[in-house]
Design a protein around this motif. Structure first.
Motif, PDB file in Angstrom:
ATOM      1  N   ARG A  79      12.032   0.954 -38.899  1.00 36.57           N
ATOM      2  CA  ARG A  79      11.513   2.317 -38.907  1.00 36.57           C
ATOM      3  C   ARG A  79      12.349   3.186 -37.962  1.00 36.57           C
ATOM      4  O   ARG A  79      13.029   2.676 -37.062  1.00 36.57           O
ATOM      5  CB  ARG A  79      10.045   2.361 -38.483  1.00 36.57           C
ATOM      6  CG  ARG A  79       9.793   2.031 -37.019  1.00 36.57           C
ATOM      7  CD  ARG A  79       8.295   2.089 -36.695  1.00 36.57           C
ATOM      8  NE  ARG A  79       8.002   2.033 -35.273  1.00 36.57           N
ATOM      9  CZ  ARG A  79       7.837   0.926 -34.569  1.00 36.57           C
ATOM     10  NH1 ARG A  79       7.930  -0.266 -35.178  1.00 36.57           N
ATOM     11  NH2 ARG A  79       7.564   0.983 -33.274  1.00 36.57           N
ATOM     12  N   MET A  80      12.340   4.489 -38.213  1.00 36.12           N
ATOM     13  CA  MET A  80      13.027   5.452 -37.364  1.00 36.12           C
ATOM     14  C   MET A  80      12.013   6.102 -36.449  1.00 36.12           C
ATOM     15  O   MET A  80      10.962   6.569 -36.897  1.00 36.12           O
ATOM     16  CB  MET A  80      13.730   6.518 -38.210  1.00 36.12           C
ATOM     17  CG  MET A  80      14.494   7.569 -37.432  1.00 36.12           C
ATOM     18  SD  MET A  80      16.022   6.970 -36.673  1.00 36.12           S
ATOM     19  CE  MET A  80      17.036   6.741 -38.146  1.00 36.12           C
ATOM     20  N   GLU A  81      12.288   6.128 -35.155  1.00 34.02           N
ATOM     21  CA  GLU A  81      11.429   6.780 -34.177  1.00 34.02           C
ATOM     22  C   GLU A  81      12.151   8.007 -33.631  1.00 34.02           C
ATOM     23  O   GLU A  81      13.324   7.936 -33.236  1.00 34.02           O
ATOM     24  CB  GLU A  81      11.090   5.837 -33.027  1.00 34.02           C
ATOM     25  CG  GLU A  81      10.180   4.675 -33.408  1.00 34.02           C
ATOM     26  CD  GLU A  81       8.724   5.102 -33.559  1.00 34.02           C
ATOM     27  OE1 GLU A  81       8.419   6.293 -33.323  1.00 34.02           O
ATOM     28  OE2 GLU A  81       7.894   4.254 -33.918  1.00 34.02           O
ATOM     29  N   PRO A 103       9.928  14.340 -21.266  1.00 28.73           N
ATOM     30  CA  PRO A 103       8.779  13.423 -21.184  1.00 28.73           C
ATOM     31  C   PRO A 103       9.169  11.985 -21.504  1.00 28.73           C
ATOM     32  O   PRO A 103      10.132  11.729 -22.236  1.00 28.73           O
ATOM     33  CB  PRO A 103       7.821  13.980 -22.239  1.00 28.73           C
ATOM     34  CG  PRO A 103       8.681  14.739 -23.192  1.00 28.73           C
ATOM     35  CD  PRO A 103       9.793  15.310 -22.373  1.00 28.73           C
ATOM     36  N   VAL A 104       8.411  11.051 -20.947  1.00 32.26           N
ATOM     37  CA  VAL A 104       8.576   9.626 -21.237  1.00 32.26           C
ATOM     38  C   VAL A 104       7.517   9.229 -22.256  1.00 32.26           C
ATOM     39  O   VAL A 104       6.318   9.448 -22.041  1.00 32.26           O
ATOM     40  CB  VAL A 104       8.441   8.780 -19.963  1.00 32.26           C
ATOM     41  CG1 VAL A 104       8.569   7.298 -20.297  1.00 32.26           C
ATOM     42  CG2 VAL A 104       9.494   9.187 -18.938  1.00 32.26           C
ATOM     43  N   THR A 105       7.943   8.659 -23.365  1.00 29.55           N
ATOM     44  CA  THR A 105       7.039   8.281 -24.457  1.00 29.55           C
ATOM     45  C   THR A 105       7.054   6.773 -24.633  1.00 29.55           C
ATOM     46  O   THR A 105       8.125   6.154 -24.676  1.00 29.55           O
ATOM     47  CB  THR A 105       7.468   8.957 -25.773  1.00 29.55           C
ATOM     48  OG1 THR A 105       7.511  10.375 -25.595  1.00 29.55           O
ATOM     49  CG2 THR A 105       6.494   8.617 -26.890  1.00 29.55           C
ATOM     50  N   GLN A 106       5.884   6.167 -24.743  1.00 25.67           N
ATOM     51  CA  GLN A 106       5.762   4.743 -24.979  1.00 25.67           C
ATOM     52  C   GLN A 106       5.749   4.458 -26.485  1.00 25.67           C
ATOM     53  O   GLN A 106       4.953   5.038 -27.222  1.00 25.67           O
ATOM     54  CB  GLN A 106       4.472   4.192 -24.348  1.00 25.67           C
ATOM     55  CG  GLN A 106       4.435   4.276 -22.827  1.00 25.67           C
ATOM     56  CD  GLN A 106       5.403   3.298 -22.188  1.00 25.67           C
ATOM     57  OE1 GLN A 106       5.673   2.220 -22.725  1.00 25.67           O
ATOM     58  NE2 GLN A 106       5.925   3.661 -21.021  1.00 25.67           N
ATOM     59  N   ILE A 107       6.643   3.596 -26.927  1.00 33.07           N
ATOM     60  CA  ILE A 107       6.727   3.205 -28.340  1.00 33.07           C
ATOM     61  C   ILE A 107       6.409   1.714 -28.445  1.00 33.07           C
ATOM     62  O   ILE A 107       7.028   0.890 -27.763  1.00 33.07           O
ATOM     63  CB  ILE A 107       8.137   3.474 -28.896  1.00 33.07           C
ATOM     64  CG1 ILE A 107       8.461   4.967 -28.843  1.00 33.07           C
ATOM     65  CG2 ILE A 107       8.279   2.952 -30.318  1.00 33.07           C
ATOM     66  CD1 ILE A 107       7.568   5.824 -29.708  1.00 33.07           C
ATOM     67  N   PRO A 108       5.433   1.353 -29.299  1.00 30.93           N
ATOM     68  CA  PRO A 108       5.086  -0.071 -29.426  1.00 30.93           C
ATOM     69  C   PRO A 108       6.205  -0.876 -30.073  1.00 30.93           C
ATOM     70  O   PRO A 108       6.920  -0.390 -30.958  1.00 30.93           O
ATOM     71  CB  PRO A 108       3.827  -0.047 -30.305  1.00 30.93           C
ATOM     72  CG  PRO A 108       3.913   1.243 -31.063  1.00 30.93           C
ATOM     73  CD  PRO A 108       4.590   2.208 -30.165  1.00 30.93           C
TER      74      PRO A 108
END
Length: 427
Positions: A322-324, A343-348
């Motif tokens: 997948r593309m994030e 910003p810091v983003t959490q990606i599972p």
């Protein structure tokens, strides 16, 4: 008319600095063709530096008798000659070693210093052959003894001297280019990063393709660092523009990123520091840089991502690819006086998952006659078709396919950096 230096001649000298010339006799077809081939049908410029009017007239006579088209100039003093050399560089200089304002090798050294690309042929007297040999040892291409040459031999000596000089210049240029290429290769190989890994919990596959021809390094950069707490940190960035200045700035940002990460900088503070470095080191206010940075602590179920004007990234899992494209801030250096936020983003991610960071050079190649490009969706489609490939084959296939799609429309003209990280939970 005489046919050798030392015999009389009645041709007057032009006081304008160019020797007067009578219509030359026709040289042999073979000699003329060889001469014209060597100088692309343009008569070579030969500058005679000679204060003696009789010897100067005899040189003119030899040129005329040779039948070769030569543009013969004249200087009576070294000072006059140096001024002419500054105005127009000749292919050959005929230099008498006894001038009113210079004697012997002093005159030769000054001519060589002023006109490095001209062949120099020294004119000596019958009793000064040793001076001619010394002149050749000091850098002249040849010497001629006055009174010993006929017209054909005189012109042949000039031609060979010019050929010899061209050969010397070509060899010197080749050697200089070889040394510069070797130095650049060593420098650029040294500047490409070696991932700083403390264990085998993560595997790294990196690819780098500069947009500049015959270069190893462009404005794109990447790096991977594991800190003592076991966290893996990675970055991929892209400096705007193409050229050595942008390449140097990319290296500067990469090294700064590594140093800041190892010193404990994280999140907003890290990108604030990197923007300060970019503004201080860039060559102009129009230069900016995009980047994407990720951090994954050991055993964490996700990855922390920061994005500064950069494309998204691919995430690989057992379910596919997948593309994030997380929320981000502006490219570094775009608005340095503003209080920009990243910003810091959490990606599972799966424990054994993988991700691939890349620069826009991979997706901006044209794929058709219009403005259509591969873009992120096109890259994702390719990635999904090859989702089962191992890391190195996966990366190489994506790059090769992108190149193939753009090959007929200008190719991938921008730098390309790709960084693939895969975690190993069995360690």
């Amino acid at each position: 008319m005489g046919s050798a230096l030392g015999l009389g001649s009645q041709h007057p000298a032009d006081t304008s600095g160019q020797l007067a010339a009578s219509p030359p006799r026709q040289a042999s077809t073979v000699e003329q063709d060889r001469f014209e081939t060597l100088w692309s049908n343009r008569p070579p410029h030969v500058l005679l530096i000679e204060d003696d009017e009789g010897d100067a007239l005899l040189v003119e006579a030899l040129v005329e008798d040779s039948g070769v088209d030569v543009r013969l100039g004249r200087a009576r003093t070294l000072a006059h000659a140096l001024a002419q050399l500054d105005a127009e560089a000749p292919q050959c200089v005929l230099l008498d070693l006894h001038l009113p304002d210079a004697q012997g090798l002093d005159a030769l050294n000054k001519v060589l210093a002023r006109s490095a690309e001209a062949a120099v042929v020294v004119l000596t007297g019958l009793s000064e052959e040793q001076a001619g040999l010394a002149a050749v040892a000091a850098g002249a291409q040849d010497y001629l003894v006055k009174g010993r040459l006929d017209a054909d031999g005189f012109m042949r000596a000039i031609r060979y001297a010019m050929q010899r000089k061209q050969t010397e210049l070509a060899a010197a240029a080749l050697q200089t280019g070889r040394l510069r290429a070797e130095e650049n290769a060593r420098l650029e190989r040294g500047l490409l990063p070696t991932p700083l890994l403390l264990d085998d919990t993560v595997s790294v596959c990196a690819r780098y393709r500069p947009g500049r021809a015959q270069a190893l390094l462009g404005g794109d950069f990447y790096d991977v660092v594991q800190t003592p707490d076991g966290a893996t940190h990675a970055v991929v960035g892209d400096v705007s523009g193409h050229g050595p200045d942008e390449a140097a700035l990319g290296v500067c940002l990469r090294v700064a990123w590594r140093a800041f990460v190892m010193a404990g900088a994280r999140g907003q503070a890290l990108l604030d520091l990197l923007e300060k470095i970019l503004v201080a080191e860039r060559s102009g206010p129009e230069i900016f840089a995009t980047l994407i940075a990720v951090t994954r602590p050991p055993g964490d179920s996700g990855v922390a991502v920061q994005r500064a004007g950069h494309p998204g990234f691919l995430v690989r899992s057992s379910k596919g690819v997948r593309m994030e494209a997380v929320a981000g801030g502006p490219a570094l250096g775009i608005v340095p006086d503003w209080d920009s936020t990243w910003p810091v983003t959490q990606i599972p991610m799966e424990p054994s998952g993988a991700l691939m960071l890349f620069t826009d050079g991979l997706i901006e190649g044209r794929t058709g006659p219009g403005s259509e490009r591969l873009d992120e969706q096109g890259l994702l489609d390719i990635a999904r078709r090859h989702a089962d490939l191992p890391a190195e084959q996966f990366v190489d296939t994506l790059i090769h396919t992108a190149q193939s799609l753009a090959a007929d429309w200008g190719g991938l003209a921008d730098d390309v950096a790709v960084l693939h990280l895969e975690w190993n939970t069995s360690s």
